[in-house]
Design a protein around this motif. Structure first.
Motif, PDB file in Angstrom:
ATOM      1  N   GLY A 178     -14.222  15.267  26.159  1.00 48.28           N
ATOM      2  CA  GLY A 178     -15.230  16.135  26.877  1.00 48.28           C
ATOM      3  C   GLY A 178     -16.075  17.004  25.868  1.00 48.28           C
ATOM      4  N   VAL A 179     -15.486  17.384  24.908  1.00 44.42           N
ATOM      5  CA  VAL A 179     -15.860  18.493  23.943  1.00 44.42           C
ATOM      6  C   VAL A 179     -17.268  17.623  23.225  1.00 44.42           C
ATOM      7  CG1 VAL A 179     -15.688  19.744  21.987  1.00 44.42           C
ATOM      8  CG2 VAL A 179     -13.992  19.826  23.913  1.00 44.42           C
ATOM      9  N   ARG A 195     -23.859  14.133  24.587  1.00 46.87           N
ATOM     10  CA  ARG A 195     -23.976  15.071  25.678  1.00 46.87           C
ATOM     11  C   ARG A 195     -22.679  15.894  25.416  1.00 46.87           C
ATOM     12  NH1 ARG A 195     -26.852  12.334  30.896  1.00 46.87           N
ATOM     13  NH2 ARG A 195     -28.767  11.476  29.860  1.00 46.87           N
ATOM     14  N   PRO A 196     -22.511  17.182  24.594  1.00 47.95           N
ATOM     15  CA  PRO A 196     -21.209  17.728  24.297  1.00 47.95           C
ATOM     16  C   PRO A 196     -21.098  18.726  25.423  1.00 47.95           C
ATOM     17  CG  PRO A 196     -23.045  18.342  22.591  1.00 47.95           C
ATOM     18  CD  PRO A 196     -23.682  17.269  23.371  1.00 47.95           C
ATOM     19  N   GLY A 202     -19.400   8.252  31.381  1.00 47.01           N
ATOM     20  CA  GLY A 202     -19.938   7.268  30.371  1.00 47.01           C
ATOM     21  C   GLY A 202     -20.399   8.098  29.102  1.00 47.01           C
ATOM     22  N   TYR A 203     -20.011   9.395  29.087  1.00 50.96           N
ATOM     23  CA  TYR A 203     -20.228  10.072  27.670  1.00 50.96           C
ATOM     24  C   TYR A 203     -18.928  10.783  27.302  1.00 50.96           C
ATOM     25  CZ  TYR A 203     -25.237   9.590  28.049  1.00 50.96           C
ATOM     26  OH  TYR A 203     -26.653   9.252  27.650  1.00 50.96           O
ATOM     27  N   ASP A 204     -17.816   9.713  27.403  1.00 49.63           N
ATOM     28  CA  ASP A 204     -16.493  10.145  26.927  1.00 49.63           C
ATOM     29  C   ASP A 204     -15.900   9.210  26.207  1.00 49.63           C
ATOM     30  OD1 ASP A 204     -16.382   8.171  28.968  1.00 49.63           O
ATOM     31  OD2 ASP A 204     -14.860   8.904  29.934  1.00 49.63           O
TER      32      ASP A 204
END
Length: 300
Positions: A178-179, A195-196, A202-204
């Motif tokens: 997630g970070v 996308r921090p 989809g962004y993990d």
């Protein structure tokens, strides 16, 4: 799998002229991982209701729960210190491998692009299925429960160590995912898309939890066997898990490298704490009747 079965229907002549009979599609439910998870949950439920005969365990003793909490805190401290002490050299090497792999992430992704069929698809399907972190936790719980029911301390301890290593590895990767917020290879075109702190689906991608979980489990099990081939089999299975994630476009190759390092670090923290020589001491925070305190952890 979808199977088409012709179904014969009796109709009147008028009905026959009105509408033709068409085949009916019947979908067979997929068995596999969900069934295995249900079996493991059933074992755990049996453990909760069966009479337990082991000396002390977390199902029957508050002391065992407190000891587990203190022990896990000690292992967590070793896990956090590990990249610098005592694995500084390994950290430098891992950073180099990660950086090199990062440069070629897109080329590696493109190499495995396209339709996947045949034996390799089946192998990587199996690798993906058995590397599921929830499945690993279920296995750990089953070992712990079986040891508690049968009064086999060694089996219960194995499940305990598995669970501790998995919690460290899965917890660390969950936070980092997630970070960092790196886009998965099926989600984005570029391996540098981030996308921090947005925690978007989809962004993990970074790091791979399946790989971290597999290597944590592999380290604990390998530590329990004296056989070289047994140890090699443990790490071969973990490596297959990581390869499967890349082959099926679930992760970038560098995600897998970092996940493997985290899993190995988590497993090592647990086994190092358990195998600490007499006289080794570490300090961990704890609570006594609600008041903050420090505990000396180690073997004397």
């Amino acid at each position: 799998m979808t199977k088409t079965v012709p179904v014969s229907v009796r109709t009147s002549p008028a009905q026959q002229s009105a509408a033709p009979v068409t085949p009916t599609t019947i979908r067979r439910p997929r068995a596999g991982l969900p069934v295995l998870l249900l079996v493991l949950l059933g074992i755990c439920q049996l453990v909760l209701v069966a009479p337990l005969h082991a000396a002390e365990n977390v199902f029957t003793s508050t002391n065992a729960i407190k000891e587990e909490a203190v022990r896990f805190a000690g292992e967590g401290k070793l896990f956090l210190k590990g990249p610098v002490d005592p694995y500084l050299t390994g950290t430098v090497v891992t950073a180099g491998v990660f950086g090199l792999t990062y440069l070629f992430d897109e080329k590696i992704r493109d190499e495995f692009a396209g339709s996947h069929h045949g034996v390799m698809r089946g192998i990587t399907d199996a690798g993906n299925a058995v590397s599921n972190p929830l499945l690993h936790l279920g296995v750990a719980a089953a070992f712990y429960g079986a040891g508690a029911v049968t009064d086999r301390t060694s089996i219960m301890q194995l499940g305990e160590e598995m669970g501790e290593a998995l919690l460290l590895a899965d917890g660390a990767t969950f936070v980092l995912k997630g970070v960092i917020g790196r886009g998965r290879p099926y989600q984005v075109d570029s391996s540098t898309s981030y996308r921090p702190l947005q925690f978007k689906d989809g962004y993990d991608s970074l790091p791979s939890m399946h790989t971290a979980s597999s290597f944590a489990l592999a380290h604990v099990v390998a530590d329990k066997t004296e056989s070289f081939y047994g140890k090699a089999a443990c790490y071969a299975a973990a490596t297959l898990a990581g390869f499967s994630r890349v082959y099926q476009n679930k992760h970038w190759a560098s995600d897998v490298v970092l996940g493997a390092a985290i899993g190995e670090l988590a497993g090592a923290a647990v086994t190092r704490y358990r195998n600490a020589s007499a006289g080794s001491v570490t300090v961990a925070p704890m609570s006594i009747e609600g008041a903050p305190a420090l505990a000396l952890l180690g073997r004397f």
